[in-house]
Design an enzyme around this catalytic site. Structure first.
Site, PDB file in Angstrom:
ATOM      1  N   ARG A  79       0.782  -1.180   0.039  1.00 54.62           N
ATOM      2  CA  ARG A  79      -0.080   0.182   0.117  1.00 54.62           C
ATOM      3  C   ARG A  79       0.787   1.340  -0.023  1.00 54.62           C
ATOM      4  NH1 ARG A  79      -5.254  -1.226   3.059  1.00 54.62           N
ATOM      5  NH2 ARG A  79      -5.098   0.776   3.814  1.00 54.62           N
ATOM      6  N   TRP A  89       1.688   6.098   6.657  1.00 55.57           N
ATOM      7  CA  TRP A  89       2.143   6.873   5.439  1.00 55.57           C
ATOM      8  C   TRP A  89       1.644   8.276   5.875  1.00 55.57           C
ATOM      9  CZ3 TRP A  89      -0.824  10.214   1.934  1.00 55.57           C
ATOM     10  CH2 TRP A  89      -0.257  10.323   0.693  1.00 55.57           C
ATOM     11  N   GLY A 133      -6.106   7.447   8.657  1.00 55.28           N
ATOM     12  CA  GLY A 133      -7.021   8.468   8.516  1.00 55.28           C
ATOM     13  C   GLY A 133      -6.409   9.907   8.901  1.00 55.28           C
ATOM     14  N   HIS A 180      -2.720  26.079 -28.680  1.00 52.35           N
ATOM     15  CA  HIS A 180      -3.365  26.954 -27.482  1.00 52.35           C
ATOM     16  C   HIS A 180      -2.394  27.116 -26.265  1.00 52.35           C
ATOM     17  CE1 HIS A 180      -6.753  26.684 -30.212  1.00 52.35           C
ATOM     18  NE2 HIS A 180      -6.667  25.691 -30.204  1.00 52.35           N
TER      19      HIS A 180
END
Ligand code: F6R
Length: 606
Positions: free
Chosen positions: A27, A74, A99, A501
């Site tokens: 993960r 993390w 969280g 553009h």
């Protein structure tokens, strides 16, 4: 993203917690830690970096205790170091948390005023002190209920208590959390993958719920602290997919598996005998659907973009697409006759889930295209179209992308046919072509050596561009995303017609530009755009399809030809060289391909 594991057993748990943390490594994370309970104390160990560091720094196997929690972090609040790593502990309570606690600053002030001392920069530590404080005056269930009510934001928690050495508390709001059942032991996990190595009997906590988990009993409670009954689900076992086999990386394996992904998807959705697309139990009448909105993040959003082209080609429905993090905060005009489709590999992406939740709260028709069928997004959608591609471990989505666009294509084709907007003859032809896709993918996968050689030029460049029109435009964006996330090379995807553009100003001598120009109705226009970038010194890698017509252009640096098929299906084939380009370029740079820096497989925070 962060991952939680908890085990309550009749034997020492530390080695098993470490093994389970290793399963969560895919993960993406930057530190890891464990807390066990033994002889009336909390044994807490944590390290920056990989779980291997934790094992090298401590004698984990001899960490005593038949109960414990583990975490891979993390970083969100506070830099990734061993102090900010989880668990966070007081003298009595130890917490792991996935969280974000949005009101942590206010809570921290309040707790500091009460005399609590903070060691880390994390938001998690407020949870530790809040529970410690409530336990002074309340019994466990009440203390947990009161603590959870104080927290704003999303979380999954695992908590152990020095004074209650036989239990773990798990709590969920927003971030996924599951309980697993084993012989003489029970488990807590943020991911069924981590639990699958120990059990296939699982209960998912719903939002607002918490549990008290012992080795021989698990009790569940709602947000008011009232007991609730929960079902035990039996998970399918798919262990072989978690092994790299002979491949160097999961990503390489997952790229090569794509012909199987597509074969399986076709088998699941196409009835060979009746030459018909099977989508059973669709819960709405087709005449009640006038428009479609597709929502996702990152690669899944590119699948939504791809699907918009197909739905518009094959049906007359109004189709819009949205990035989930934008959708959830916009002032949406919800319409009863819109079908909202949520696309996600993991089924746990926080923004996509929040967008789904918003639609559910407004009583909209919700459908999800997901890989993990036990996920929150799958469970909370009215209707699910699984992509059946098996576990995807590499952080960069590859086989799940092809799986998602396959199901979306099949769905668009079916709706077009049911609405009589795709006539039966054409419908049959398209189904027949679809069945040839796995073998065309297999052949396209052989384009290996050419791409390996080409990837060096991208590695030497300051930046690169990926251009496409029509069906090739979402694939250009996906190619650019893959290159930047894996090899950290600046890569921009653009609709080829947009170059004049503004972006044309970026082109300079030797800049590698990938031009996706299959011989479809956009071909001539794209080739003109390609000439414009060549004229300004770009090194063009043209990716087109094999036909009898020669490419009508000069000064192309390199050309790659994918197999030929009908225009609808060319995006599948054009994707493959781009995945390989990103893979080989990261491989040459020596980067961590399955876990690119700063990224995570399952983005469970917004
Ligand atoms: C890129 C990638 C991400 C994911 C995104 C959504 O290679 O993998 O962009 O596509 O984070 O994830 P899911 O599909 O799990 O919702």
């Amino acid at each position: 993203m962060c991952g939680i594991i908890g085990i309550s057993s009749n034997k020492p748990v530390s080695a098993n917690i470490v093994n389970s943390l290793k399963k969560l490594e895919y993960r993406g994370y930057d530190s890891a830690g464990i807390a066990t309970l033994s002889n009336g104390k909390i044994n807490e160990v944590k390290s920056e970096g990989r779980v291997d560091n934790l094992e090298n720094n401590y004698d984990i196997k001899h960490l005593e205790g038949n109960i414990g929690i583990g975490h891979v972090r993390w970083a969100t609040h506070g830099i990734p170091n061993s102090v900010n790593a989880h668990p966070h502990s007081s003298h009595n309570v130890s917490v792991v948390h996935n969280g974000i606690i949005e009101n942590s600053t206010i809570l921290k002030k309040h707790l500091i005023n009460k005399g609590y001392k903070f060691k880390s920069q994390t938001d998690t530590e407020v949870i530790v002190h809040l529970i410690t404080d409530y336990l002074k005056t309340s019994e466990l269930v009440e203390a947990i209920t009161k603590t959870l009510k104080q927290l704003h934001g999303s979380f999954a928690l695992g908590i152990v208590f020095k004074d209650m050495p036989d239990l773990i508390v798990g709590a969920r709001r927003g971030s996924p959390l599951a309980v697993g059942y084993g012989p003489n032991e029970n488990y807590l996990g943020s991911d069924s993958y981590a639990l699958k190595s120990m059990t296939n009997k699982i209960t998912y906590l719903d939002d607002g719920e918490f549990c008290i988990l012992k080795k021989d009993q698990v009790l569940f409670f709602n947000d008011e602290g009232k007991k609730v009954n929960k079902k035990i689900l039996q998970l399918s076992s798919d262990e072989s997919s978690y092994d790299k086999g002979d491949f160097k990386h999961f990503m390489a394996k997952e790229i090569e598996e794509q012909s199987i992904t597509i074969k399986t998807g076709i088998k699941e959705y196409i009835d060979n005998f009746n030459k018909e697309i099977n989508i059973f139990n669709f819960p709405w009448k087709l005449e009640d659907i006038k428009s479609i909105t597709l929502i996702g993040c990152g690669t899944a959003y590119h699948s939504c973009m791809m699907a918009k082209y197909w739905f518009e080609e094959l049906t007359s429905l109004d189709v819009s697409i949205d990035i989930a993090s934008e959708f959830r905060y916009r002032k949406n005009r919800f319409k009863k006759d819109t079908l909202y489709i949520f696309v996600s590999q993991s089924g746990e992406t926080a923004d996509t889930y929040a967008a789904l939740d918003l639609c559910n709260k407004n009583n909209m028709k919700t459908c999800s295209v997901v890989n993990v069928i036990e996920s929150s997004i799958a469970r909370d959608s009215n209707f699910v179209l699984p992509i059946h591609c098996g576990p995807e471990i590499g952080v960069a989505s590859t086989k799940a992308f092809l799986g998602q666009i396959l199901i979306l294509y099949i769905f668009a084709l079916k709706i077009g046919s049911l609405r009589n907007e795709v006539q039966n003859k054409l419908y049959q032809e398209k189904i027949k072509d679809l069945k040839t896709l796995p073998s065309l993918i297999e052949k396209t996968l052989l384009l290996d050596n050419d791409i390996q050689a080409i990837s060096s030029t991208f590695n030497e460049a300051k930046g690169s561009m990926f251009l496409g029109r029509g069906y090739s435009y979402p694939i250009a964006l996906e190619g650019a995303l893959k290159l930047k996330e894996l090899s950290y090379i600046h890569a921009e995807g653009y609709p080829a017609g947009e170059m004049k553009h503004g972006p044309l100003a970026l082109i300079e001598e030797g800049m590698p530009v990938v031009v996706l120009a299959p011989k479809d109705s956009y071909y001539k226009k794209t080739i003109s755009n390609m000439q414009e970038v060549i004229a300004r010194g770009a090194k063009v890698l043209l990716i087109t399809n094999k036909t009898n017509d020669d490419v009508i252009s000069e000064n192309i640096w390199e050309t790659i030809e994918v197999e030929n098929t009908n225009n609808d299906l060319l995006p599948f084939l054009l994707t493959i060289p781009l995945q390989k380009l990103a893979y080989y370029s990261a491989l040459k740079k020596g980067y961590d391909i399955d876990k690119p820096r700063n990224l995570a497989k399952s983005v469970t925070v917004e």
